[in-house]
Design an enzyme around this catalytic site. Sequence first.
Site, short mmCIF file in Angstrom:
data_model
loop_
_atom_site.label_atom_id
_atom_site.label_comp_id
_atom_site.label_asym_id
_atom_site.label_seq_id
_atom_site.Cartn_x
_atom_site.Cartn_y
_atom_site.Cartn_z
N GLU A 1 9.69 -103.12 -32.95
CA GLU A 1 9.42 -103.50 -31.27
C GLU A 1 7.90 -103.50 -31.22
O GLU A 1 7.43 -102.58 -31.67
CB GLU A 1 10.47 -102.58 -30.59
CG GLU A 1 10.39 -103.26 -29.15
CD GLU A 1 11.47 -102.30 -28.46
OE1 GLU A 1 12.62 -102.09 -28.69
OE2 GLU A 1 11.22 -101.85 -27.35
N GLU B 1 14.98 -95.72 -30.27
CA GLU B 1 14.32 -94.95 -29.46
C GLU B 1 15.17 -93.53 -29.01
O GLU B 1 15.40 -93.47 -27.65
CB GLU B 1 13.83 -95.61 -28.13
CG GLU B 1 12.62 -96.57 -28.56
CD GLU B 1 12.02 -97.61 -27.28
OE1 GLU B 1 12.56 -97.24 -26.37
OE2 GLU B 1 11.04 -97.95 -27.50
#
Length: 791
Positions: free
Chosen positions: A497, A414
């Site tokens: 994820e 991220e």
Amino acid sequence: MPKTSIYAALCLIFALFCSNTLADYPARHNFNSDWRFHLGDGDFKSPQYDSSSWRKLSLPHDWSAEGEFSKDNTGRNACLPAGIGWYIKKFSIPAEHEGRRVELQFDGIYRHSELWINGRSLGMQYDGYTTFYHDITDYVKFGQENTVAVRVDNSDQPNCRWYSGSGIYRNAWLTFRNPLHITNWGTYITTPQVSSENASVKIETTVKNDGEKQDFTLKTEIYSPEGEKIKEVSTEKTARFKQKLKINQQIEIDSPELWSTTAPHLYKAVSIVSAGGNTQSTRETRFGIRRLRFDAEEGFFLNGENMDFKGVCLHHEAGTLGAAVPKGVWQRRLENLRQIGCNAIRTAHNPPSPEFLDICDELGFLVMDEFVDKWENEKFADEHFRDEWRDNYLSTIKRDRNHPCVVIWSVGNENLPAGSKEQNGYLKMLGGFVRYHDPTRPVVSGMRRGGDYNVEKKVQNILKSCEYMDLIALNYGEQWADELAETNPDKPFVSTESYTYFNSSDKRRYAKIESAPWLDAARSDFNTGVFLWTGIDYLGESGWPKIGSSAGLFDIAGFRKTKSYLYEAFWSDNKSVYAAVYQQDPDDFSKIGQWGWPNLTESWNFEGKEKVDLAVYSNCEKTAIYVNDKKIEEKKLADFPNGIIKFRGVPYEKGVLRAEGIENGKEVCSYELKTTGEPAEIRLTAEDTPREDGICHIKAEVLDSQGRLVKNAGNEIEFSATGGGEVLSLSNGDLKCLRSFTETESWPAYKGRCLCIVRMEGGEPLKLKARSEGLNPGEIQVSSASSGEKD
């Protein structure tokens, strides 16, 4: 046995080792015992400093887990303190061993650590999750006392998105090598050709000579999973002074026993360097023979078998134990995940401990090994990332590359927006570095989903960044998998994820569609699977008075949660059924976060209610509901494509609710909820036998007079242990319980249960008693671990 006795025993063993001859001296020592610790800062690096008044302890150690909770501490670190701490250890090396190389290794120090040997600095290690080591030969004094001092600075808070812990929270090792030796992590084993008939095993061994020029032989022996020597190969070489040689050998193995998720067979390579008729260096390396293939149209293959990643993300801590987690605790946690059908782990978002990967090898997990969370110039990124990422990444690659469980490398998580110049630049640089050092596994990054905007543009940006990855990897992006597949990108998709319950639409992230992202992977060959956020509840990333995230399938004590039963129905080959009662409108998710789950209870105590709504999770063809043996209703799984079977308006009666799983008209499994009375007794049950490290998990349950678990019981339970062991930790799984993690004598039950982790010591059995006011006590005796254990 008291801790002090253990330390004394370890010191005696060390002294016995030191009396051996040079050739017999063991190469690697556990360096965990007899440290002195001080919480606070000062100038303590001098070997003349007297630390005898400091606290004596054994590693691994996490001082944050010993602190008190406070709303003044950051919720990122579970509202626990951090700060600065010092560790000092005195040690001696016999004079007759002068001439050997000496290395000091730490598997993990969080964070910003500086080491001194006899007052001389070895430099800084900023990253808190990377294993690192130093050659300390030129700093130590043979035949005299030496001092190692370690300063750990975790004072800049918050510096991590989740609970990091503080201190030397993983193992430490002291290694001795002859001048002619195999280097640390110097064995690299690959299996370039694998079939059921034959496997080619390539062994690259790095040998270094710190002495005079000499001829030597490198012999590599291969042992089968059953421990039988099956092959060997020898190579003769000459090494000059300070020369480092990479020696390639290859061995063919007929009818290999392949490593897989269901049969994780492990071979062993024993590398032996000999010169002048004497053995100079040996190294044992476990490895698995397996074949990986990622196909854009058909997905992931292991040894030719097509399969999906049924994965979860895991952090490195273990609830009330903090970051200093014994191997036996991870064994139980991973075994529990395995039992519900989980086959893959993402080490979010950092390298795990070496023993964690050992367990994954043994249990057959597929691992995405992640190097770091944030890169530089981002919140929670270490400001020294640019300075040391190459060393850190290379250390992790060399340390972990022989583990068959590791099937994907992840260079980050991220970070920058998909498609951006900065994101692509980092991916090109980091990914290229990893591929150069290990081209046998795909390289990805857990790319963030980003904001909601035009789908076509979003897909284009994702594909731009994924040009620098070997797979299309994205967090929370399953809803774009079909659009990505249509572009024919020549690589499959993996969800690095995912939510556990809700899904997003292609245009709106927080759409809260009641359909688990796993179902997207299950229907699509292009989508190779998911890594759910998360497998187990974790500390940090929360706010007062909650000390952690409840996103897991299991709670922080390792007990199963409602979520785990839905995924058992999705993932397990065994037939299963489970029922729970809604404590909310079954279709109103307005008060549930995107990572959340409907409010359910496993109780059947609803005095004053006439009807209740049920959620049933099953992988059976049909499910039938009974109340006190009266059939209420039967439903087909096929009518619920999201796998969430809802029974509405089920009449409530005290007694027993039973859910039956039906296949071909016959009951194959069942699950019951029972009305319970008042708490009457405590039952203690050992969940496992003592592990290699002496760890054993004992469950305390509050029962009524009929022996039924009282699931709303919160009784205070007092524990006491006698005999060969100690209570290491207590936990009830409640993230709002602010009881000190150091409390090992009394703990409140939560949902009627509490976990007691004990550590066996010595040869005597351990007797554990559990008492609570007004309840009949519980008692259990646990036999000690086998006497042939390894240290």
